[in-house]
Each structure stands twice: as structure tokens, then as C-alpha cells.
Design a protein around this motif. Structure first.
Motif, PDB file in Angstrom:
ATOM      1  N   THR A  40       0.718  -1.362  -0.161  1.00  0.00           N
ATOM      2  CA  THR A  40      -0.017   0.031  -0.057  1.00  0.00           C
ATOM      3  C   THR A  40       1.065   1.231   0.037  1.00  0.00           C
ATOM      4  O   THR A  40       0.676   2.284  -0.753  1.00  0.00           O
ATOM      5  N   GLU A  41       1.941   1.175   0.765  1.00  0.00           N
ATOM      6  CA  GLU A  41       2.716   2.396   0.797  1.00  0.00           C
ATOM      7  C   GLU A  41       3.676   2.587  -0.570  1.00  0.00           C
ATOM      8  O   GLU A  41       3.690   3.606  -0.902  1.00  0.00           O
ATOM      9  N   ALA A  42       4.017   1.466  -0.991  1.00  0.00           N
ATOM     10  CA  ALA A  42       4.648   1.551  -2.232  1.00  0.00           C
ATOM     11  C   ALA A  42       3.793   2.103  -3.208  1.00  0.00           C
ATOM     12  O   ALA A  42       4.265   3.073  -4.141  1.00  0.00           O
ATOM     13  N   GLY A  43       2.257   1.616  -3.277  1.00  0.00           N
ATOM     14  CA  GLY A  43       1.507   2.286  -4.512  1.00  0.00           C
ATOM     15  C   GLY A  43       1.267   3.864  -4.148  1.00  0.00           C
ATOM     16  O   GLY A  43       1.404   4.365  -5.212  1.00  0.00           O
ATOM     17  N   VAL A  44       1.183   4.194  -3.071  1.00  0.00           N
ATOM     18  CA  VAL A  44       0.931   5.641  -2.568  1.00  0.00           C
ATOM     19  C   VAL A  44       2.307   6.444  -3.077  1.00  0.00           C
ATOM     20  O   VAL A  44       2.330   7.496  -3.852  1.00  0.00           O
ATOM     21  N   LEU A  45       3.378   5.854  -2.752  1.00  0.00           N
ATOM     22  CA  LEU A  45       4.470   6.403  -2.932  1.00  0.00           C
ATOM     23  C   LEU A  45       4.798   6.609  -4.603  1.00  0.00           C
ATOM     24  O   LEU A  45       5.283   7.562  -5.168  1.00  0.00           O
ATOM     25  N   GLY A  46       4.212   5.367  -5.196  1.00  0.00           N
ATOM     26  CA  GLY A  46       4.376   5.305  -6.656  1.00  0.00           C
ATOM     27  C   GLY A  46       3.637   6.555  -7.438  1.00  0.00           C
ATOM     28  O   GLY A  46       4.195   7.292  -8.302  1.00  0.00           O
TER      29      GLY A  46
ATOM     30  N   GLY B  49      13.379  -0.218  -3.451  1.00  0.00           N
ATOM     31  CA  GLY B  49      12.688   1.197  -3.644  1.00  0.00           C
ATOM     32  C   GLY B  49      13.417   1.972  -4.841  1.00  0.00           C
ATOM     33  O   GLY B  49      12.902   2.692  -5.608  1.00  0.00           O
ATOM     34  N   VAL B  50      14.858   2.076  -4.620  1.00  0.00           N
ATOM     35  CA  VAL B  50      15.469   2.821  -5.420  1.00  0.00           C
ATOM     36  C   VAL B  50      15.675   2.203  -6.975  1.00  0.00           C
ATOM     37  O   VAL B  50      15.494   3.025  -7.871  1.00  0.00           O
ATOM     38  N   ALA B  51      15.620   0.769  -7.179  1.00  0.00           N
ATOM     39  CA  ALA B  51      15.711   0.274  -8.318  1.00  0.00           C
ATOM     40  C   ALA B  51      14.161   0.638  -9.297  1.00  0.00           C
ATOM     41  O   ALA B  51      14.073   1.090 -10.247  1.00  0.00           O
ATOM     42  N   VAL B  52      12.977   0.608  -8.332  1.00  0.00           N
ATOM     43  CA  VAL B  52      11.844   0.758  -8.903  1.00  0.00           C
ATOM     44  C   VAL B  52      11.598   2.429  -9.397  1.00  0.00           C
ATOM     45  O   VAL B  52      11.228   2.913 -10.309  1.00  0.00           O
ATOM     46  N   ALA B  53      12.159   3.242  -8.334  1.00  0.00           N
ATOM     47  CA  ALA B  53      12.236   4.751  -8.733  1.00  0.00           C
ATOM     48  C   ALA B  53      12.996   5.017  -9.949  1.00  0.00           C
ATOM     49  O   ALA B  53      12.510   5.852 -10.558  1.00  0.00           O
ATOM     50  N   LEU B  54      14.191   4.499  -9.902  1.00  0.00           N
ATOM     51  CA  LEU B  54      14.995   4.725 -10.870  1.00  0.00           C
ATOM     52  C   LEU B  54      14.402   4.272 -12.198  1.00  0.00           C
ATOM     53  O   LEU B  54      14.462   5.021 -13.319  1.00  0.00           O
ATOM     54  N   CYS B  55      13.713   3.199 -12.412  1.00  0.00           N
ATOM     55  CA  CYS B  55      13.089   2.830 -13.711  1.00  0.00           C
ATOM     56  C   CYS B  55      11.831   3.613 -13.850  1.00  0.00           C
ATOM     57  O   CYS B  55      11.699   4.114 -15.028  1.00  0.00           O
ATOM     58  N   LEU B  56      11.343   4.177 -12.956  1.00  0.00           N
ATOM     59  CA  LEU B  56      10.006   5.106 -13.183  1.00  0.00           C
ATOM     60  C   LEU B  56      10.552   6.499 -13.792  1.00  0.00           C
ATOM     61  O   LEU B  56      10.119   7.077 -14.758  1.00  0.00           O
ATOM     62  N   LEU B  57      11.820   6.908 -13.082  1.00  0.00           N
ATOM     63  CA  LEU B  57      12.248   8.093 -13.354  1.00  0.00           C
ATOM     64  C   LEU B  57      12.791   8.098 -14.853  1.00  0.00           C
ATOM     65  O   LEU B  57      12.588   9.034 -15.822  1.00  0.00           O
TER      66      LEU B  57
END
Length: 673
Positions: free
Chosen positions: A194-200, A237-245
Motif C-alpha cells: 500500500t505504501e509503495a503504491g501511494v509513493l509510486g 525502492g531505488v530500483a523501482v524509482a530509477l526505472c520510473l524516472l
């Protein structure tokens, strides 16, 4: 070749690597925003170096071969460069991946997980800093040599190096995390999803606004969500964030609405800004994730240490209590809680402190005053606390415990905590009490046996003259009853009766003299010579006991008012007591004798290095003895002898250790004839 063939990867893994490499080339082509420059960011470099890091060096020829096929495919599909130029560029890319993976494996060791700050810094410096030097040099030389879009080596090399470094920083960490996460199958809770979805969602919204052309002041506004992901979810979290970025950047760049799109005059600067933005974002996220991971690991290690220590304390065969510097309890072990029958928190809210509540509730009333006094002194001075006391158990029974408290200090010496141990010694105390009672009963029985032996001896000594008196009385009666009476015989028998009666009287006098010294005969004695004679009498015994004598007798001592035999009786009794006291000592056996004049008296001191005398008042009582075979009359007789001449006899503790017996005798004012 045989090693490479035996370590050949699976076909699906090779196919996945081929696909990722080709798609990475397409991503690089999409971000080629500078006119005349082929690429700005090179994601295949990150895919390549991550693959080599995670695989065996024996399998590297396979990945290099498949990478070459992917590079040629991308050259045909995306870049349309000369085949030989594309091959040279790939050789630089392969050299970059091999150098980076080799350096990281040697600097960090296998496997490279990027879970510590040291590993992240090594990855940034060696993998994203040093390794791209090879690909940038070879690739820039190839482009300049073949004149691709009229590029020169000096103009392309910086962009080439930054692009390769940025691609490695963006792609390699997500690839490493994704593969390791797939292998480890780490479980994520519903709350974390849930927190990951909100953060995304927040991240995508901020990224879209931050990267949009002139919408916000700076693209770095995206950093808080990235760092949030790094802190909360670490490298995942870094891996997902960098991919989205990366995807957001590519989408906005392709649509032409990115703030990194500019006119031909400023586009080169814009590209450098884009590369720096992505590199700084990736570097910052990796550093924060590493720090967060190390912090979490430190907390976990601390929790494990605390749990291990608590388990150790809870299982020790001793009750433990921890208190604040003011003595207030803050923790009690399970054994102590179960012994007392209540929890520490139950003492709160009763109108008194935990310490006062514990003392008033659990300590025996007869021990409360002493415990409070000793405790107050320890808290005021910082001295350790040690005391035997009685604590009330959960069932109401008072049991003896040995309580000790020691302060724990910090580097400055200030007390930060008191550590208290309570050991149940009730069984030992009761056993000692029973042993003491048994010893007292045995001593009384021994005294009674000695008294019975003395009585039998007295009866034997007195019975003989009494029997003779009776026999002679009967004989005298017969001589007087004859006709005519034999007066001569009767007179002789009467004389025998008188003789036997005097003999019985002498026996009684000797017995009385044992307990009461006669004060009729008075004489004087030179104390120095009496001491010398007494030592000569016990010299052989001292040698057998390995005792050294230390004398200090003044040379001009005046005579004392006491018979020489009585003086020697007192001296020998005290000397023998001192020798017997040192039978059990393993240290230097020294018997000290000191005599000096103090005013109108001469004071004599006899000291030993034995265990000392604990009950100095009772040792002069009749029949009181600390010896296994003693009657308890020696010191009583000595005191009677000394006091009969106006002197004193008492006992003290020796300065070092042992006992000190002192007696005084008045000086004889008239010289002996």
C-alpha cells in the motif's frame, strides 16, 4: 573454451539479455536529443555490467557474444552506423563491462549486492567512473575515425563518458536488485504494498511536473520521493524509482515537453544537465539506500544483541535488578519477578517510588532500617552495596538473599546505572545456623565431659585420704574398746587420721587454687627475666611450629608486684594461645612480645598473626573456648591472677591481622630483698 562451454548459460537467460540490450539501445536512441550526437545515455552498459557481476567469469564469453549480436541488431535498427564502427563501439562497451565487473569483484567480492555504503561507493567509483573510460575512449575514437555525423574525439568523449556512466548508474542497480529479488523471493507485506503504491503515484505526479518544460523551477524537486523510496524500501525502492524516472524522462523527451529539450544552440548544455540530473538522482538514491540498509542492519544487530543478552540474563541462576543512578528500578529479570510475585509496573501509582515500594513491601521489617542506611550511603558515595537480607517470597515466606549492587559508569566516571544481583542463600544460612547450634551443643557436651573427668579426678584424689581416715578411725575405735584400752596404738592411729585429713585438705586447696589465686603471699618479680625464662620453656615448641619470636623489652623495667611462677603461668598461657592461633595460617608466623613502663604500671603485649578474636568480651568467661579440645579456663585463670595484683588483662585486634593480648601489672614500690 571447454570451461566456457561447461558454464554456458541457459537459453532463456541469453535471450532475456539480448532483448534487454536491444531495448536499452532503443532507449538511448530515444534520448539522443543533441543534434549530431548519436546517444546521450547508454542503458546497455548497465545491463551488461550487471550481467557480468552476477555470473561466473567462465560464462562471460557467452554474454560477450550475445551482446555483440544485440549491438549489431541495434546498429541496424536504431543507429544505422557503419558495421565496422558499430563493432568497434561494441568492443569498447564490452571492455567497459569486463573492466567494471572485474574491478568490483576484486574490490568487494562476490556476490556484489550493493547493500552497504562501501559497496555503493565502490560501484560508483569503479563501475560508473573508471570502467566507462574504456568505452568512451574506444567509442569516441571509432565515431571520429569513421566520421559519423562529423563528430570529433574531443567533442564527443565527455558526453560519451557521462552517458555511459549515467546508464550504468540508472540500469545496473535495478538489474542487480531485480535478479537478486527474484532469486530470494523476498516477501512484502500488504502494508508495504500500500505504501509503495501511494509513493509510486506521488512519484509519478512529481516527476511529470518536475521534468515538464518550464513548469517548475528545478527538476531536482523529484529528489524527496526518490529518497523516501530509498529510506523506506532501500534498494528495491531505488530500483523501482530509477526505472520510473527513466521511463518518465524518456516519455517527456519523446513528446518534446521535457525541460531538457532546447534550441540547437543550448541543446548540448541541456543534454549535460539531463545526464547530470539522472546521475545525481541515481547516486543520491543509492547512497541513501546504503545508509538506510546499514542503519537497519545495525538496529537489527543491536536488537539481536539485546535479545541475546536478555535471554542470557533471564536464564542465569541469579536474580538481577537494574536501577537508574538514583536507585529507582528500571528492569528486573524473570527470576526476580517470579520470586517476588509481582511485576515492576505494579509499584507505580501507589504514592511512593519503586525503590521505596520494593523495600517496604519485600524486605523483612527487621532489615529495613539497615538496608535503607546502607543504600543511602551507596547512592550518596557511589560505593558498591553488599548485604545479606531477608526478602519476602510470593508465598509470604522470608528467605535470606545475598544482595550486591555495583555502579556502572560512563567514560567521564558518572554513574549511569546500578546493576544488582540477588542470590538465594536461605538454605546455606539455615545450614550454617544448624551447624553453629550443633557446634555449641558439642562444645557444651565437651565441657560437661571435661567437668566429669575433672570431677572424677577430684573424687579419686580426695577419696584416698578419706578412705584412710575411715579405716584409721575404725582401728582407733577398736584399740580404745579393748580391756584394758591400748592407748599407744590408739594414739598412733589418731596421728595417722590427722595426717590423712591434712592430705585431703591439701587436695582441696590445690583445686581451689586453680580457680582463685591466693592473695596472702606477695612478692615481686623482674619482668624481663621472667619473659626470658618463659620463652626458654616454650622454645622447643616454637621451633616445632616454625614460629619466629619478635621481642621488644625495655632493659630497665622495674619489678612488678607478682610472684615469678604466677607471671610465667600468665605468659606461657598467652604465648601458647598465640602459637595455636597461627597453626592454620600460611603466611609468616610471627609472635610478638613487647614490654614497657607506662607511669606506675608495666604493660606487656603479646601479638600473633592468626585469624584474630571475634568475641573479645566472652573469651574471658569460664568454660568459653574456641578450641576443639579446650576447657575454656586458661584465660579466666590468667585474668584472675593479674587482677589479684591490681592489674588488667584485655584483648584487641592486631594492627595487621591477628589478635593482641595486653596485661598491666603495678610497679613494686619497694625493691625485692
Amino acid at each position: 573454451m571447454m570451461y566456457a562451454w561447461s558454464h554456458s548459460p541457459r537459453f532463456q537467460h541469453l535471450a532475456l539479455f539480448y532483448l534487454a540490450y536491444v531495448l536499452g539501445c532503443g532507449f538511448a536512441q530515444a534520448l539522443a536529443i543533441v543534434p549530431g550526437i548519436t546517444v546521450s545515455i547508454w542503458p546497455p552498459g548497465g545491463v551488461f555490467i550487471a550481467t557480468l557481476i552476477l555470473t561466473s567469469p567462465y560464462s562471460w564469453p557467452w554474454w560477450i557474444l550475445i551482446g555483440c549480436l544485440a549491438e549489431m541488431t541495434a546498429q541496424l535498427v536504431w543507429f544505422h552506423s557503419p558495421l565496422l564502427a558499430g563493432l568497434l563501439i561494441y568492443l569498447g562497451n564490452a571492455l567497459c563491462a569486463v573492466v567494471g565487473a572485474t574491478l568490483l569483484n576484486r574490490a568487494i567480492g562476490r556476490p556484489v549486492r550493493l547493500e552497504t555504503l562501501r559497496e555503493v561507493l565502490a560501484f560508483v567509483v569503479l563501475g560508473a567512473g573508471v570502467a566507462p573510460l574504456a568505452s568512451a575512449t574506444v567509442g569516441s575514437a571509432a565515431l571520429a575515425w569513421f566520421g559519423v555525423k562529423s563528430q570529433t574525439f574531443t567533442s564527443v568523449w565527455p558526453l560519451f563518458w557521462i552517458g555511459d556512466a549515467t546508464g550504468i548508474l540508472l540500469v545496473a542497480p535495478p538489474a542487480l536488485v531485480a535478479i537478486q529479488h527474484w532469486r530470494n523471493r523476498t516477501q512484502i507485506s500488504a502494508m508495504q504494498w500500500t505504501e509503495a503504491g501511494v509513493l509510486g503515484l506521488i512519484f509519478l505526479g512529481v516527476a511529470a511536473l518536475a521534468l515538464k518544460y518550464d513548469f517548475l523551477l528545478s527538476a531536482y524537486i523529484i529528489m524527496p520521493p526518490i529518497l523516501w523510496a530509498a529510506v523506506r524500501f532501500e534498494f528495491k525502492g531505488v530500483a523501482v524509482a530509477l526505472c520510473l524516472l527513466a521511463l518518465t524522462t524518456m516519455a517527456l523527451t519523446l513528446s518534446g515537453s521535457s525541460q531538457f529539450i532546447g534550441d540547437p544552440e543550448t541543446q548540448r548544455q541541456k543534454q549535460v544537465m539531463l545526464q547530470l540530473f539522472l546521475a545525481i538522482s541515481a547516486f543520491s538514491a543509492l547512497i541513501v539506500a546504503a545508509i538506510s540498509r546499514q542503519h537497519q542492519q545495525a538496529l537489527l544487530s543491536l536488537q539481536q544483541s539485546e535479545r541475546s543478552l536478555r535471554d542470557l540474563v533471564e536464564t542465569l541462576p541469579v536474580m538481577i535488578d537494574c536501577a537508574a543512578p538514583d536507585g529507582e528500578p528500571v528492569y528486573r529479570s524473570r527470576q526476580l519477578r517470579e520470586f517476588l510475585g509481582y511485576e515492576l509496573e505494579e509499584l507505580d501509582g501507589v504514592g511512593k517510588s519503586r525503590l521505596a515500594g520494593t523495600i517496604d513491601t519485600s524486605v523483612h521489617p527487621d532489615d529495613v532500617a539497615g538496608v535503607k542506611e546502607n543504600l543511602a550511603r551507596s547512592l550518596a558515595t557511589g560505593e558498591p552495596f553488599a548485604r545479606m537480607l531477608r526478602l519476602q517470597r510470593f508465598d509470604g515466606e522470608y528467605r535470606w538473599v545475598d544482595t550486591r549492587a555495583v555502579p556502572m559508569r560512563n567514560a567521564e566516571g558518572a554513574i549511569v546505572q546500578w546493576n544488582i544481583t540477588c542470590l538465594d542463600i536461605d538454605g546455606e544460612v539455615r545450614a550454617q545456623q544448624k551447624l553453629r547450634l550443633a557446634q555449641e551443643r558439642l562444645g557444651r557436651a565437651s565441657q560437661l565431659a571435661s567437668l566429669a573427668e575433672l570431677s572424677a579426678s577430684i573424687a579419686h584424689e580426695v577419696n584416698q585420704p578419706l578412705a584412710a581416715i575411715v579405716a584409721n578411725s575404725l582401728a582407733c575405735n577398736r584399740w580404745l574398746s579393748t580391756d584394758p584400752p591400748n592407748l599407744g596404738r590408739a594414739k598412733l592411729t589418731a596421728e595417722r587420721i590427722i595426717r590423712d585429713a591434712n592430705s585431703a585438705a591439701d587436695v582441696v586447696s590445690r583445686i581451689r587454687a586453680l580457680f582463685k589465686q591466693s592473695t596472702e603471699a606477695k612478692s615481686s618479680t623482674a619482668l624481663g627475666s621472667a619473659i626470658a625464662e618463659a620463652l626458654a620453656l616454650v622454645a622447643e615448641e616454637m621451633e616445632q611450629r616454625r614460629i619466629r619470636i619478635d621481642t621488644d623489652v625495655e632493659g630497665d623495667l622495674p619489678p612488678v608486684s607478682l610472684d615469678r611462677v604466677q607471671v610465667q603461668q600468665v605468659l606461657i598461657n598467652l604465648i601458647r594461645n598465640g602459637m595455636e592461633a597461627m597453626d592454620t595460617t600460611t603466611e609468616d608466623r610471627v609472635l610478638g612480645i613487647r614490654a614497657r613502663r607506662l607511669g606506675d604500671v608495666v604493660q606487656t603485649e603479646i601479638s600473633d598473626h592468626g585469624p584474630g578474636v571475634a568475641v573479645s568480651g566472652r573469651i574471658f568467661e569460664p568454660f568459653f573456648t574456641t578450641k576443639g579440645n579446650g576447657m575454656g579456663m586458661g584465660l579466666t585463670i590468667c585474668r584472675s591472677i593479674v587482677e589479684s595484683r591490681g592489674g588488667r588483662l584485655w584483648a584487641e585486634k592486631n594492627k595487621k591481622h591477628g589478635a593482641l593480648f595486653i596485661f598491666t601489672l603495678p610497679v613494686e614500690l619497694k625493691a625485692a630483698p
